[in-house]
Design an enzyme around this catalytic site. Sequence first.
Site, PDB file in Angstrom:
ATOM      1  N   ASP A 129      40.477 -35.683 -14.607  1.00 38.83           N
ATOM      2  CA  ASP A 129      39.125 -35.724 -14.063  1.00 38.83           C
ATOM      3  C   ASP A 129      38.946 -36.991 -13.227  1.00 38.83           C
ATOM      4  OD1 ASP A 129      38.387 -37.850 -15.742  1.00 38.83           O
ATOM      5  OD2 ASP A 129      37.500 -36.543 -17.254  1.00 38.83           O
TER       6      ASP A 129
ATOM      7  N   HIS B   3      32.334 -34.859 -19.727  1.00 35.58           N
ATOM      8  CA  HIS B   3      33.610 -34.542 -19.097  1.00 35.58           C
ATOM      9  C   HIS B   3      34.353 -33.466 -19.889  1.00 35.58           C
ATOM     10  CE1 HIS B   3      33.664 -37.938 -16.200  1.00 35.58           C
ATOM     11  NE2 HIS B   3      32.868 -38.483 -17.106  1.00 35.58           N
TER      12      HIS B   3
END
Length: 484
Positions: free
Chosen positions: A119, A20
């Site tokens: 995210d 991520h």
Amino acid sequence: MENPAKTHHVAILTSPGIGHTIPVIELGKRIISLQGFQVTIFITTSHSSTAQSDLLQSPTLTEGLHRIIQLPRTDISGLVPTDSSGVETSISLTVRKSLPVLKSTIMAMEHRPTVLIVDIFGTDAFDLADELGMLKYVFITTTAKFTALTMYLPTLDKEIKGEYVDQKEPIQVPGCKPIQIENLIDPMQERKNDQYSSMLHQASRYPMAHGILINTCEELEPIPVRALKENPILQQIPTPSVYPVGPLTRYAESSVSEDKCLDWLNKQPSKSVLFVSFGSGGTLSAEQITELAWGLELSQQRFLWVVRAPTIKERSGTYFTSGSGGGDPSDYLPEGFLSRTLGVGLVVPSWCPQLEILKHQSIGGCLSHCGWNTTLESIVNGVPLITWPLFAEQRLNASMLTEDIGVAIRPATWPTKELVGRTEIEKMVRLMMEEVEGNPWRVRAKELKNSVLGALDEGGSSHKSLLEVAKQWKASYSPFPPVV
């Protein structure tokens, strides 16, 4: 650096895991390149990751970013359900527990951000964004196909009774190619599992966003992107405006030019080496490692294999501690394997400079877990793949690479379901590596490379998409965000 008072400040919150962190950092750099923006990236973590620490200390990777703030490590050991498996729940809980510190940090800033991007596991921060008067966006660090499935998940949850894996027909997502049951993401494998509840919670909050940014491009996923933008059923959810801004990948660093792997690759013929890697978090069982080793040896093809010590059950065994866990390969590889393959293969414990390897002229293919970062890094370097998905959405990615894009081959049965034997591994490796000229997957990979890289150029589809969302940020900008 520009005068902060004259720039638009964007904050990005990333959930734990190097998979991520990398695309979030690259997104931040892209935003800054538009001029008139400053970016602060907030990083959450619950474990110590050597790979992530090294990443954040890399001057070339973080160059140009206004600021990176690592939020204090959180302890969620008492919050994770005892019957929970996988990583999704742990990631979501880590982000949730970090929110009070995130709020106090933002409020203490002299030039407060007016945009918050999270995210896929960070939608609990939307309440904070509303409280502080910030625009809120989701950054999908994987595919548009995953995005469409996630947007439609709350509807599927209401319409389908029983387990998804027991359905007789593929799962239908409006405007997209049907998803075979075997390719469903991990949280959908068992609806009673806490992983599914966590994913459903995040999916139900996506419509609250002002927009969705995706690490893909129209050239790579034309059908899912079109569905997200135009399909009337998805629009009724409602689906926020969608902005494909990828492929966002790292660039190779010259500082690792003396690496052992690269020295070895320099001595190998062009397109002759298969790169074998399962990403920052993937691990295999001892039995599967043995079969993979024998398959590579029997193929008689050159290979560069990044290995980790085997695990008994968890296929994401090093997700939170990436950069460690290689051990001594002679302890778990077949007896005599290292000596028999000396000169033909190179075995590296735990870590290697993946970007530099994938761009090397000796690499002819990649046996990969199909994490989206590695997938994009392979595609932008024109490297075809042998798919070996392990967890999360990797089966969905792998099926797309083989069936929709045509840049990969796959085993008969996914490694998540049963052992892949040495004979099948040998067959796949030979199929990918023996025919250099006219190899259809290599030809397709070269075509795709040129197409997706053009999306990032000025005037390209992803460049235009990022300009469009940046225009929205500027139009909504207030130099005096509300004081809370």
